[in-house]
Write an enzyme that holds these catalytic residues in place. Structure first.
Site, PDB file in Angstrom:
ATOM      1  N   GLU A 171      10.928  -0.518 109.610  1.00  0.00           N
ATOM      2  CA  GLU A 171      12.113  -1.374 109.770  1.00  0.00           C
ATOM      3  C   GLU A 171      13.381  -0.538 109.834  1.00  0.00           C
ATOM      4  O   GLU A 171      13.622   0.321 108.974  1.00  0.00           O
ATOM      5  CB  GLU A 171      12.208  -2.384 108.609  1.00  0.00           C
ATOM      6  N   GLU A 181       6.222  -3.319 100.279  1.00  0.00           N
ATOM      7  CA  GLU A 181       7.248  -2.357 100.689  1.00  0.00           C
ATOM      8  C   GLU A 181       7.147  -1.081  99.854  1.00  0.00           C
ATOM      9  O   GLU A 181       6.901  -1.143  98.640  1.00  0.00           O
ATOM     10  CB  GLU A 181       8.643  -2.980 100.502  1.00  0.00           C
TER      11      GLU A 181
END
Ligand code: KIV
Length: 275
Positions: free
Chosen positions: A182, A115
């Site tokens: 996301e 991430e």
């Protein structure tokens, strides 16, 4: 046919959609693989849906390796991507390469996911230089839940939207073979998808991404906690499981299970000799 990162590249070039689901254990991964899904993600979401934590922060490298091994053993065709958990790569470039290597060498994943955007590009570059494919993940990055102030849609104002586009371009330049978007507004995800040569994999990012990923327990109605708006329930397996467990409980208590058909026999001669 075994999927590789070259299939991801080809899919983007040919405008073909990529399907991806999470899995954390052998039986589920086998079903997902047999269903023809292109890629299986051993997401650190396992902390929430399989281990019962309230977020992904407590997931360890040992957890990830343990579950990645199980999924890899079940998978014949799908590309296996494993998440680097919180603090396994943020700490240094060395840690990032070392832990990515463990997921490949011990877990038998084909690629890793991490991430972060621009601030993680040195990690992405170093891992890719070690011959390990990297999937990036930007937008809502659950490992930063405390810094983001919760699980919220990202990139909604001009500054944040521009930063998201820059982050996407940066992770592509750093060598990522794909990027998860996301919880990003659909129009913004569409712009990012058009700007990049690598595929975007959306989760809560609309239909114009190059691919989609969902947590499998969410999409089959198995996880009874919070269900995000972007999840479509394709089945209600949770209800079916609960009904089966209740029925079993009832039959055990009233003695109707096991019946003759589920019971092994022995000859009466042998039994007589036991007295
Ligand atoms: O951990 C996970 O399952 C993920 C997906 C939600 C993309 O990162």
């Amino acid at each position: 046919m075994k999927k590789t990162i070259l299939d991801f590249k080809k899919a983007k070039e040919n405008n073909e959609r990529i399907s991806m689901l999470t899995a954390y254990d052998y039986s589920s991964a086998k079903l997902i693989d047999e269903a023809g899904i292109d890629a299986i993600l051993i997401g650190d979401s396992l902390g929430m849906v399989s281990l019962g934590y309230e977020d992904t922060l407590s997931v360890t490298m040992e957890d990830m390796i343990h579950h990645t091994k199980a999924v890899a053993r079940a998978t014949k065709n799908a590309l296996v991507v494993a998440d680097l958990p919180f603090m396994s790569y943020q700490t240094s470039v060395y840690d990032a390469v070392y832990n990515a290597g463990r997921l490949i060498k011990e877990g038998r994943a084909h690629a890793v996911k991490l991430e972060g955007g621009i601030e993680m590009c040195d990690r992405i570059e170093a891992i890719v230089k070690s011959s390990i494919p990297v999937m990036a993940h930007i937008g809502l990055t659950p490992q930063s839940v405390n810094a983001l102030g919760g699980f919220k849609v990202q990139g909604k104002d001009e500054k944040a939207a521009k930063a998201l586009i820059e982050a996407a371009k940066a992770v592509e330049k750093a060598g990522a073979f794909a990027v998860v978007l996301e919880c990003v507004p659909a129009k913004l995800a569409e712009i990012v998808t058009k700007e990049l040569n690598i595929p975007t994999i959306g989760i809560g990012a609309g239909a114009q991404c190059d691919g989609q990923v969902l947590v499998y327990q969410d999409m089959i109605g198995m996880f009874s906690g919070f269900t995000p708006k972007f999840v479509k329930k394709y089945a209600n397996i949770g209800d079916m499981m609960k009904e089966a467990f209740e029925e079993y409980n009832k039959e055990v208590k009233n003695g109707s299970f096991p019946s003759q058909e589920h019971t092994f026999k022995i000859s009466e001669d042998v039994i007589e000799k036991l007295y």
